[in-house]
Scaffold this active site. Structure first.
Site, PDB file in Angstrom:
ATOM      1  CD  GLU A   4      -1.211  -0.118   3.677  1.00  0.00           C
ATOM      2  OE1 GLU A   4      -1.775  -1.213   3.819  1.00  0.00           O
ATOM      3  OE2 GLU A   4      -1.368   0.839   4.425  1.00  0.00           O
ATOM      4  CB  CYS A  47       8.269  -2.037  15.650  1.00  0.00           C
ATOM      5  SG  CYS A  47       9.873  -1.648  14.938  1.00  0.00           S
ATOM      6  CB  CYS A 102       2.180   2.314   5.750  1.00  0.00           C
ATOM      7  SG  CYS A 102       2.020   3.768   4.735  1.00  0.00           S
ATOM      8  CB  CYS A 123       4.686  -1.473  13.449  1.00  0.00           C
ATOM      9  SG  CYS A 123       4.647  -1.246  11.657  1.00  0.00           S
ATOM     10  CG  ASN A 128      -2.643   6.369  13.444  1.00  0.00           C
ATOM     11  OD1 ASN A 128      -3.770   6.806  13.586  1.00  0.00           O
ATOM     12  ND2 ASN A 128      -1.729   6.901  12.658  1.00  0.00           N
ATOM     13  CB  CYS A 145       3.468   7.416   2.960  1.00  0.00           C
ATOM     14  SG  CYS A 145       4.070   6.250   4.158  1.00  0.00           S
ATOM     15  CG  LEU A 167      15.257   7.872  19.034  1.00  0.00           C
ATOM     16  CD1 LEU A 167      16.409   7.186  18.316  1.00  0.00           C
ATOM     17  CD2 LEU A 167      15.677   9.276  19.471  1.00  0.00           C
ATOM     18  CG  HIS A 168       9.281   5.016  17.658  1.00  0.00           C
ATOM     19  ND1 HIS A 168       8.953   6.227  17.087  1.00  0.00           N
ATOM     20  CD2 HIS A 168       9.186   4.104  16.640  1.00  0.00           C
ATOM     21  CE1 HIS A 168       8.668   6.045  15.802  1.00  0.00           C
ATOM     22  NE2 HIS A 168       8.810   4.787  15.513  1.00  0.00           N
ATOM     23  CB  CYS A 212       8.285  -4.979   8.258  1.00  0.00           C
ATOM     24  SG  CYS A 212       9.788  -4.237   8.940  1.00  0.00           S
TER      25      CYS A 212
HETATM   26  N1  SAH Z   1      10.532   0.746   8.805  1.00  0.00           N
HETATM   27  C1  SAH Z   1      10.751   2.142   8.762  1.00  0.00           C
HETATM   28  C2  SAH Z   1       9.794   2.870   7.846  1.00  0.00           C
HETATM   29  C3  SAH Z   1       8.384   2.421   7.861  1.00  0.00           C
HETATM   30  S1  SAH Z   1       7.485   2.724   9.335  1.00  0.00           S
HETATM   31  C4  SAH Z   1      10.709   2.720  10.146  1.00  0.00           C
HETATM   32  O1  SAH Z   1      10.332   2.015  11.074  1.00  0.00           O
HETATM   33  O2  SAH Z   1      11.094   3.877  10.290  1.00  0.00           O
HETATM   34  C5  SAH Z   1       7.208   4.472   9.184  1.00  0.00           C
HETATM   35  C6  SAH Z   1       6.879   5.145  10.485  1.00  0.00           C
HETATM   36  O3  SAH Z   1       5.555   4.798  10.929  1.00  0.00           O
HETATM   37  C7  SAH Z   1       7.830   4.749  11.597  1.00  0.00           C
HETATM   38  O4  SAH Z   1       8.256   5.868  12.315  1.00  0.00           O
HETATM   39  C8  SAH Z   1       6.952   3.843  12.416  1.00  0.00           C
HETATM   40  O5  SAH Z   1       7.433   3.703  13.685  1.00  0.00           O
HETATM   41  C9  SAH Z   1       5.610   4.539  12.302  1.00  0.00           C
HETATM   42  N2  SAH Z   1       4.464   3.740  12.747  1.00  0.00           N
HETATM   43  C10 SAH Z   1       4.291   2.415  12.646  1.00  0.00           C
HETATM   44  N3  SAH Z   1       3.111   2.050  13.198  1.00  0.00           N
HETATM   45  C11 SAH Z   1       2.527   3.177  13.646  1.00  0.00           C
HETATM   46  C12 SAH Z   1       1.309   3.454  14.324  1.00  0.00           C
HETATM   47  N4  SAH Z   1       0.446   2.497  14.608  1.00  0.00           N
HETATM   48  N5  SAH Z   1       1.034   4.743  14.651  1.00  0.00           N
HETATM   49  C13 SAH Z   1       1.890   5.732  14.339  1.00  0.00           C
HETATM   50  N6  SAH Z   1       3.053   5.530  13.704  1.00  0.00           N
HETATM   51  C14 SAH Z   1       3.384   4.265  13.364  1.00  0.00           C
HETATM   52 FE1  SF4 Z   2       9.062  -2.554  10.296  1.00  0.00          FE
HETATM   53 FE2  SF4 Z   2       6.973  -1.274  11.310  1.00  0.00          FE
HETATM   54 FE3  SF4 Z   2       9.210  -1.496  12.722  1.00  0.00          FE
HETATM   55 FE4  SF4 Z   2       9.159   0.121  10.575  1.00  0.00          FE
HETATM   56  S1  SF4 Z   2       7.968   0.377  12.459  1.00  0.00           S
HETATM   57  S2  SF4 Z   2      10.765  -1.398  11.148  1.00  0.00           S
HETATM   58  S3  SF4 Z   2       7.772  -1.047   9.258  1.00  0.00           S
HETATM   59  S4  SF4 Z   2       7.873  -3.209  12.078  1.00  0.00           S
END
Ligand code: SAH
Ligand code: SF4
Length: 368
Positions: free
Chosen positions: A95, A127, A344, A130, A301, A116, A226-227, A123
Site C-alpha cells: 500500500e 516493532c 501504513c 506496528c 495510531n 508514503c 526513535l520512539h 517487515c
Molecule cells: N521501517 C521504517 C519505515 C516504515 S514505518 C521505520 O520504522 O522507520 C514508518 C513510520 O511509521 C515509523 O516511524 C513507524 O514507527 C511509524 N508507525 C508504525 N506504526 C505506527 C502506528 N500504529 N502509529 C503511528 N506511527 C506508526
Molecule cells: Fe518494520 Fe513497522 Fe518497525 Fe518500521 S515500524 S521497522 S515497518 S515493524
C-alpha cells in the site's frame, strides 16, 4: 515465491537503457526518448512509443514490461489522506498513502502533496506497535515496484506528487540497493524529477546501513524512528535495538550528520505509558541537540488487535513543551485528517484479514 515474467523497464537507470540499446544496435539518444514516454507521457505499451523504429519497439516488448502492479482499492476522499492498495505481479499486496497539502511534514513548504511508499512486502523487524510487521516478512520490493507506486498514485488521484517519504510498509534500509536505485529514478531529471530534499527515508535504526547511506552521493533526507530515548524503552518496543543499541544508533547518526548538510529527523510516536514520560522527553531533547535533529511527534495510531494507545492531548502537549524548553525544534502532529498517514500496513492487513474471513473490507473498490 519467484517473481514471474520480464524485467520492468521502470527499474532501469537511463545509462542502463543506453547500454541495452547498444546491444540492439540502436543509437544512445533513444534512451531519453524511451524515458520520456515512460515518465512524461506515461504510456502503457511500447507500441505507443511512436517515434521509435518498429524493430526497437518489438525488442523492447520482448525484453521488458511497462508497469506490472495494479490498483486494487483506494480508501479516503480527495481532501483527506488517501490510501491505495496495490497488487504485485506475484499477487502480494502493498500500500501507499497520499497525504494532502499540509504544514510541517517533511518538505518545508505547506503546498506539498506527499506520498508514503512501501519498500517491502511485510517487515522482518517486528516493532511491537506496528501493523506492517504483524504478518512477518515476505520479500523486498524491486525498484520498479517502488517507482510504480508514485506513477499509479498520480494516475489514480490526478495529482502531482512533490514529496516522497519512505515510511510505508517495510524497512527501507534493509532493501538498500533497490531503495537507492528508486530514489535515483524518482530524483532524476529524465525520471520523476522530484528534488532530493523532498525525498525522505525512514529507518528503525539499522546502524551500519545508516553509515552506508551517508556515503552515497544522495541529497535525500533521513528520519530515524526513535520512539524511545533509552535502551530500556526501545528494547521493549523495537527488537532492532537489541542488535544496534541506542548509542550504536546515535553514533551512526553522528557519522551521517557529519557527511550531510540537511538536518536529521527523529520520529517519535507517543504511546501512552510506554515512552511518554517527562524523563523520556528530557533525554530525547538531549539526543536531538547532539545531532541537531528535528523531532516529529506522532500520536500513536491504534492498530486492531494491539493493546497500545495514544496519550491524552494534555500529555502530548506536555511532552512537546518539555522538548521546546530545551530548545528542540519539534512538531506534534495534530491534524485530524492525518490520523492514518503514519500507519501504513493497516489497509493491507485489513484486506488480508477480510480475504481470510470472507468479510467485505471497509474500503472503496476502484472502478475499472
Ligand atoms: N521501517 C521504517 C519505515 C516504515 S514505518 C521505520 O520504522 O522507520 C514508518 C513510520 O511509521 C515509523 O516511524 C513507524 O514507527 C511509524 N508507525 C508504525 N506504526 C505506527 C502506528 N500504529 N502509529 C503511528 N506511527 C506508526
Ligand atoms: Fe518494520 Fe513497522 Fe518497525 Fe518500521 S515500524 S521497522 S515497518 S515493524
Amino acid at each position: 515465491m519467484q517473481k514471474p515474467g520480464k524485467t520492468s523497464i521502470q527499474s532501469l537507470l537511463l545509462e542502463e537503457i543506453t547500454a541495452y540499446l547498444a546491444t540492439r544496435d540502436q543509437r544512445p539518444y533513444r534512451a531519453k526518448q524511451i524515458a520520456d514516454w515512460i515518465y512524461e507521457k506515461r504510456v502503457n505499451s511500447f507500441d505507443e512509443m511512436t517515434d521509435l523504429p518498429n524493430d526497437l519497439r518489438n525488442h523492447l516488448a520482448n525484453d521488458f514490461v511497462i508497469g506490472g502492479i495494479e490498483t486494487v482499492r483506494t480508501l479516503g476522499s480527495d481532501d483527506t489522506t488517501r490510501k491505495f492498495l496495490f497488487r504485485l505481479r506475484d499477487g502480494d499486496l502493498i500500500e501507499s498513502v497520499l497525504i494532502p497539502a499540509s504544514p510541517a511534514l517533511y518538505g518545508q513548504q505547506s503546498d506539498r502533496r506527499t506520498i508514503c511508499v512501501s519498500t517491502q512486502v511485510g517487515c522482518a523487524y517486528g516493532c511491537k506497535f506496528c501493523a506492517s510487521g504483524l504478518d512477518g516478512f515476505t520479500r523486498n520490493l524491486d525498484s520498479s515496484e517502488i517507482v510504480q507506486q508514485l506513477l499509479l498514485v498520480e494516475k489514480e488521484s490526478g495529482e502531482k506528487i512533490n514529496n516522497v517519504v519512505f515510511m510505508g510498509m517495510g524497512e527501507p534500509l534493509a532493501n538498500f540497493s533497490n531503495v537507492v536505485r528508486a530514489i535515483r529514478i524518482i530524483n532524476a531529471t529524465w525520471g520523476l524529477e522530484i528534488g532530493a530534499r523532498h525525498i525522505a527515508v525512514s529507518t528503525s535504526g539499522l546502524a551500519p546501513q545508516i553509515r552506508k547511506l551517508a556515503d552515497e552521493p544522495l541529497q535525500s533526507r533521513l528520519a530515524i524512528s526513535l520512539h524511545g530515548a533509552t535502551d530500556s524503552v526501545r528494547n521493549k518496543i523495537m527488537p532492532i535495538n537489541r542488535k544496534y543499541d541506542l548509542e550504536t544508533l546515535l553514533s551512526a547518526c553522528d557519522y551521517y550528520a557529519s557527511r550531510r548538510k540537511q538536518r536529521l529527523y527523529f520520529e517519535y510516536i507517543l504511546i501512552a505509558g510506554i515512552n511518554d514520560s517527562d524523563e523520556q522527553a528530557h533525554l530525547l531533547a538531549g539526543h536531538a541537540r547532539r545531532l541537531n535533529a528535528k523531532i516529529n511527534l506522532i500520536p500513536y495510531n491504534k492498530v486492531e488487535g494491539l493493546e497500545w494507545s495514544r496519550p491524552s492531548r494534555t500529555r502530548q502537549e506536555r511532552f512537546l513543551s518539555i522538548l521546546r524548553e530545551h530548545g528542540s525544534v519539534a512538531t506534534l502532529r495534530r491534524e485530524k485528517g492525518h490520523d492514518i498517514d503514519a500507519a501504513c500496513g493497516q489497509l493491507r492487513l485489513q484486506a488480508k484479514r477480510s480475504e481470510v474471513s470472507g468479510e467485505t473490507p471497509k474500503v472503496r473498490t476502484v472502478a475499472r
